[in-house]
Design a protein around this motif. Structure first.
Motif, mmCIF file in Angstrom:
data_model
loop_
_atom_site.group_PDB
_atom_site.id
_atom_site.type_symbol
_atom_site.label_atom_id
_atom_site.label_comp_id
_atom_site.label_asym_id
_atom_site.label_seq_id
_atom_site.Cartn_x
_atom_site.Cartn_y
_atom_site.Cartn_z
ATOM 1 N N ILE A 402 0.950 -1.216 -0.081
ATOM 2 C CA ILE A 402 -0.119 -0.078 -0.013
ATOM 3 C C ILE A 402 0.866 1.189 0.059
ATOM 4 O O ILE A 402 0.566 2.387 -0.672
ATOM 5 N N LEU A 403 1.792 1.291 0.780
ATOM 6 C CA LEU A 403 2.830 2.434 0.883
ATOM 7 C C LEU A 403 3.432 2.653 -0.569
ATOM 8 O O LEU A 403 3.596 3.465 -1.005
ATOM 9 N N SER A 404 3.886 1.562 -1.147
ATOM 10 C CA SER A 404 4.550 1.735 -2.403
ATOM 11 C C SER A 404 3.424 2.329 -3.546
ATOM 12 O O SER A 404 3.807 3.054 -4.281
ATOM 13 N N MET A 405 2.244 1.704 -3.377
ATOM 14 C CA MET A 405 1.133 2.485 -4.325
ATOM 15 C C MET A 405 1.009 3.685 -4.216
ATOM 16 O O MET A 405 0.531 4.589 -5.045
ATOM 17 N N GLN A 406 1.303 4.632 -3.192
ATOM 18 C CA GLN A 406 1.151 5.884 -2.747
ATOM 19 C C GLN A 406 2.249 6.798 -3.076
ATOM 20 O O GLN A 406 2.141 7.914 -3.152
ATOM 21 N N LEU A 407 3.484 5.978 -3.282
ATOM 22 C CA LEU A 407 4.565 6.758 -3.551
ATOM 23 C C LEU A 407 4.679 7.870 -4.617
ATOM 24 O O LEU A 407 5.051 9.049 -4.489
ATOM 25 N N GLY A 408 3.890 7.418 -5.805
ATOM 26 C CA GLY A 408 3.865 8.396 -7.063
ATOM 27 C C GLY A 408 3.279 9.511 -6.625
ATOM 28 O O GLY A 408 3.702 10.604 -7.002
ATOM 29 N N PHE A 409 2.277 9.572 -5.678
ATOM 30 C CA PHE A 409 1.479 10.775 -5.167
ATOM 31 C C PHE A 409 2.267 11.659 -4.351
ATOM 32 O O PHE A 409 1.869 13.093 -4.340
ATOM 33 N N ALA A 410 3.360 11.420 -3.806
ATOM 34 C CA ALA A 410 4.478 12.209 -3.184
ATOM 35 C C ALA A 410 5.266 12.444 -3.862
ATOM 36 O O ALA A 410 6.016 13.579 -3.636
ATOM 37 N N VAL A 411 5.872 11.557 -4.553
ATOM 38 C CA VAL A 411 7.228 11.776 -5.442
ATOM 39 C C VAL A 411 7.049 12.808 -6.541
ATOM 40 O O VAL A 411 7.861 13.793 -6.546
ATOM 41 N N VAL A 412 5.945 12.495 -7.297
ATOM 42 C CA VAL A 412 5.711 13.591 -8.334
ATOM 43 C C VAL A 412 5.655 15.250 -7.923
ATOM 44 O O VAL A 412 6.400 16.068 -8.577
ATOM 45 N N PRO A 413 4.842 15.393 -6.819
ATOM 46 C CA PRO A 413 4.923 17.034 -6.451
ATOM 47 C C PRO A 413 6.185 17.307 -5.969
ATOM 48 O O PRO A 413 6.802 18.355 -6.166
ATOM 49 N N LEU A 414 7.026 16.678 -5.346
ATOM 50 C CA LEU A 414 8.283 16.838 -5.072
ATOM 51 C C LEU A 414 9.251 17.151 -6.274
ATOM 52 O O LEU A 414 10.117 18.257 -5.965
ATOM 53 N N LEU A 415 9.316 16.176 -7.274
ATOM 54 C CA LEU A 415 10.040 16.485 -8.140
ATOM 55 C C LEU A 415 9.568 17.913 -9.044
ATOM 56 O O LEU A 415 10.506 18.587 -9.476
ATOM 57 N N MET A 416 8.301 18.209 -9.073
ATOM 58 C CA MET A 416 7.756 19.595 -9.663
ATOM 59 C C MET A 416 8.422 20.713 -9.141
ATOM 60 O O MET A 416 8.820 21.417 -9.843
ATOM 61 N N PHE A 417 8.211 20.605 -7.612
ATOM 62 C CA PHE A 417 8.362 21.663 -6.937
ATOM 63 C C PHE A 417 10.273 21.970 -7.083
ATOM 64 O O PHE A 417 10.540 23.220 -7.299
ATOM 65 N N THR A 418 10.924 20.938 -6.852
ATOM 66 C CA THR A 418 12.469 21.252 -6.518
ATOM 67 C C THR A 418 12.751 21.407 -8.094
ATOM 68 O O THR A 418 13.951 21.790 -8.312
ATOM 69 N N GLY A 419 12.217 21.059 -9.111
ATOM 70 C CA GLY A 419 12.728 21.175 -10.645
ATOM 71 C C GLY A 419 11.988 22.567 -11.240
ATOM 72 O O GLY A 419 12.574 22.857 -12.210
ATOM 73 N N ASP A 420 11.576 23.435 -10.359
ATOM 74 C CA ASP A 420 11.179 24.590 -11.101
ATOM 75 C C ASP A 420 11.731 25.844 -10.722
ATOM 76 O O ASP A 420 12.136 26.141 -9.491
ATOM 77 N N LYS A 421 12.261 26.416 -11.442
ATOM 78 C CA LYS A 421 13.283 27.465 -11.366
ATOM 79 C C LYS A 421 12.581 28.821 -10.793
ATOM 80 O O LYS A 421 13.256 29.440 -9.963
ATOM 81 N N VAL A 422 11.245 29.103 -11.290
ATOM 82 C CA VAL A 422 10.688 30.162 -10.501
ATOM 83 C C VAL A 422 10.404 29.991 -9.009
ATOM 84 O O VAL A 422 10.698 30.894 -8.211
ATOM 85 N N LYS A 423 10.369 28.799 -8.507
ATOM 86 C CA LYS A 423 10.246 28.465 -7.078
ATOM 87 C C LYS A 423 11.553 28.452 -6.285
ATOM 88 O O LYS A 423 11.501 28.590 -5.241
ATOM 89 N N MET A 424 12.498 27.781 -7.216
ATOM 90 C CA MET A 424 13.725 27.295 -6.483
ATOM 91 C C MET A 424 14.915 28.266 -6.850
ATOM 92 O O MET A 424 16.121 28.112 -6.116
ATOM 93 N N GLY A 425 14.849 28.882 -7.674
ATOM 94 C CA GLY A 425 16.109 30.043 -8.257
ATOM 95 C C GLY A 425 17.047 28.730 -8.580
ATOM 96 O O GLY A 425 16.849 28.086 -9.200
ATOM 97 N N ARG A 426 18.304 29.359 -8.038
ATOM 98 C CA ARG A 426 19.438 28.673 -8.635
ATOM 99 C C ARG A 426 19.591 27.310 -8.137
ATOM 100 O O ARG A 426 20.477 26.523 -8.368
ATOM 101 N N PHE A 427 18.595 26.989 -7.057
ATOM 102 C CA PHE A 427 18.660 25.462 -6.421
ATOM 103 C C PHE A 427 17.925 24.717 -7.071
ATOM 104 O O PHE A 427 17.800 23.601 -6.864
ATOM 105 N N ALA A 428 17.177 25.141 -8.382
ATOM 106 C CA ALA A 428 16.502 24.060 -9.081
ATOM 107 C C ALA A 428 17.219 22.776 -9.487
ATOM 108 O O ALA A 428 18.417 22.976 -9.843
#
Length: 467
Positions: A402-428
């Protein structure tokens, strides 16, 4: 360059951290885990080692989730049935965990928001509520494994019935409150002590078991059989779910903010570096524990023809006779109890972070933690009362799936936020990290879809569509 924290709502009162809300962000400016927020000072003109020690701690709290009782059930089943083959799954899962926890560090350090707060600020309310429900389900599944694991440890060592063992775990709420009120370093010290206890027990078990070193080396090489053996895939997905845990992503992005580092680009870069070293080192220790459980099961049970050993209680009963060492079973139970207790401590913190982050609510600390614990204890008691103690290992394995099946719903937002230069600046995230991270997400999602198809779609239907 504008401050990368501006697109999230920072919560620090100092002038250099004045909040500046960007487009599409909501929130009320509340810090994550306010009781311990920026409570640990980082020395500015200290040696490399002193700074590393100041940042050390959160990674070990996160690593606890990677060696909890859910891992025991899946690793025991995998080692007893398939020998050393699934060591490659443990290694790959651990590498995925190192990458994802690094991204959690970046999110918390750069934005001053934990993952739950970031989701609430960014997504429409219905989406945020859906993510909250899924995360609570994952935490409930995780807590179920931890509560049952602690109860089994108490039963094996002291003969306490499982139902009463589950009830006793409610006391963890008071332990967390007592230690956190004294200072977050006390929580970290307890967790690290229990981790060292687990590691010491398994180091001794490895000496007793005398595993095949060549088999271990071959086991770390991926096997094509994994994709064709439905039973092996089921256990492998359980290992993945037990290793990369959704609630750890929320937990790490919050507790990294307990460090009072300088809120400048240089200070954030330094904090990311040291916090990543902390989490990577701790997760390598978790790799030793997870691999040790599977290796022990392979050496003690698979090589002696006991392929069906999957229950923790059965493994406890057989270890001493099989290995010929009287203390082997006791060490196994001590490590299990330490693992369960450790995991319930960090699970309670994760529940607090998720509830406050997604719902933006405040309640008394003991009430909030008691609710988090009861969400796990009540289902555990009911399930044990209905199905009996013999079903506990199956419950542990399914909780990890069950944990594994929920992983995608936590991982995808994390990748979107940390990959966004507008939100992360030079730390994207740079391109190579984006590619690795999204590859990780795709692997997780594809394996889960295959598991669902294999177990819930009739074989005749799968054959008809060529699966």
């Amino acid at each position: 360059m504008s401050d990368p924290a501006a697109t999230f709502e920072d919560t620090t009162p100092s002038p250099e951290d004045t909040p500046c809300r960007g487009k599409g962000w909501r929130g009320k400016g509340r810090e994550s885990l306010p009781e311990v927020f920026r409570s640990i000072r980082i020395p500015q003109n200290a040696s490399w080692w002193r700074k590393l020690l100041a940042f050390a701690g959160p990674g070990f709290l996160v690593s606890v989730g990677y060696m909890d009782p859910g891992n025991w059930a899946t690793d025991l089943a995998g080692g007893a049935k398939f020998g050393y083959t699934l060591l490659s799954v443990i290694l790959i899962s651990n590498l995925m965990a190192i990458l994802l926890q690094h991204l959690c560090v970046k999110l918390g350090v750069v934005t001053g928001r934990d993952l739950a707060q970031a989701c609430r600020d960014h997504y429409p309310r219905p989406v945020a509520w859906m993510l909250w429900v899924l995360c609570e389900a994952a935490i409930a599944a995780c807590d179920l494994a931890e509560v049952i694991g602690s109860a089994i440890g108490l039963q094996l060592l002291f003969g306490i019935p499982l139902v009463w063992g589950c009830v006793i775990t409610v006391a963890d709420v008071m332990i967390v409150m007592l230690l956190q009120n004294k200072g977050f370093r006390y929580v970290e010290a307890l967790v690290i002590t229990l981790i060292l206890t687990i590691g010491g027990c398994f180091a001794a078990e490895m000496i007793f078991a005398k595993p095949d070193l060549g088999g271990i080396a071959r086991g770390f090489m991926p096997s094509a059989e994994l994709l064709h053996n439905k039973e092996m895939l089921f256990v492998a997905i359980g290992i993945l779910g037990a290793t990369v845990m959704p609630h750890n992503l929320y937990l790490h992005s919050s507790i990294v903010q307990t460090r009072d580092f300088q809120r400048t680009d240089e200070g954030r870069a330094e904090a990311i570096k040291y916090a990543t070293i902390d989490s990577t080192g701790a997760l390598m220790f978790a790799l030793f524990i997870n691999g040790g459980i599977l290796i022990l099961a392979a050496a003690a049970f698979h090589t002696t023809g006991r392929h069906e050993v999957a229950e923790i209680q059965e493994a406890y009963q057989l270890l001493s006779p099989v290995l010929g060492v009287g203390i082997a079973s006791t060490l196994f139970a001590v490590a299990l109890l330490a693992s369960g207790q450790n995991s319930t401590l960090t699970g309670t913190l994760a529940g607090q972070i998720v509830m406050e982050g997604f719902l933006n609510i405040r309640m008394k600390a003991w009430v909030r933690r008691l609710i988090t614990r009861l969400i796990a204890v009540v289902p555990a008691v009911i399930i044990i009362a209905i199905y009996g103690e013999n079903e506990t290992t199956n419950l542990l394995i399914w909780s990890q799936v069950i944990l594994s099946m929920q992983l995608g719903f936590a991982v995808v937002p994390l990748l979107m936020f940390t990959g966004d230069k507008v939100k992360m600046g030079r730390f994207a995230n740079p391109l190579w990290i984006k590619l690795l991270a999204w590859l990780t997400a795709v692997v997780i999602i594809v394996l889960n879809v295959k598991l669902l198809v294999d177990f819930f779609v009739p074989e005749a239907w799968r054959a008809a569509i060529g699966l």
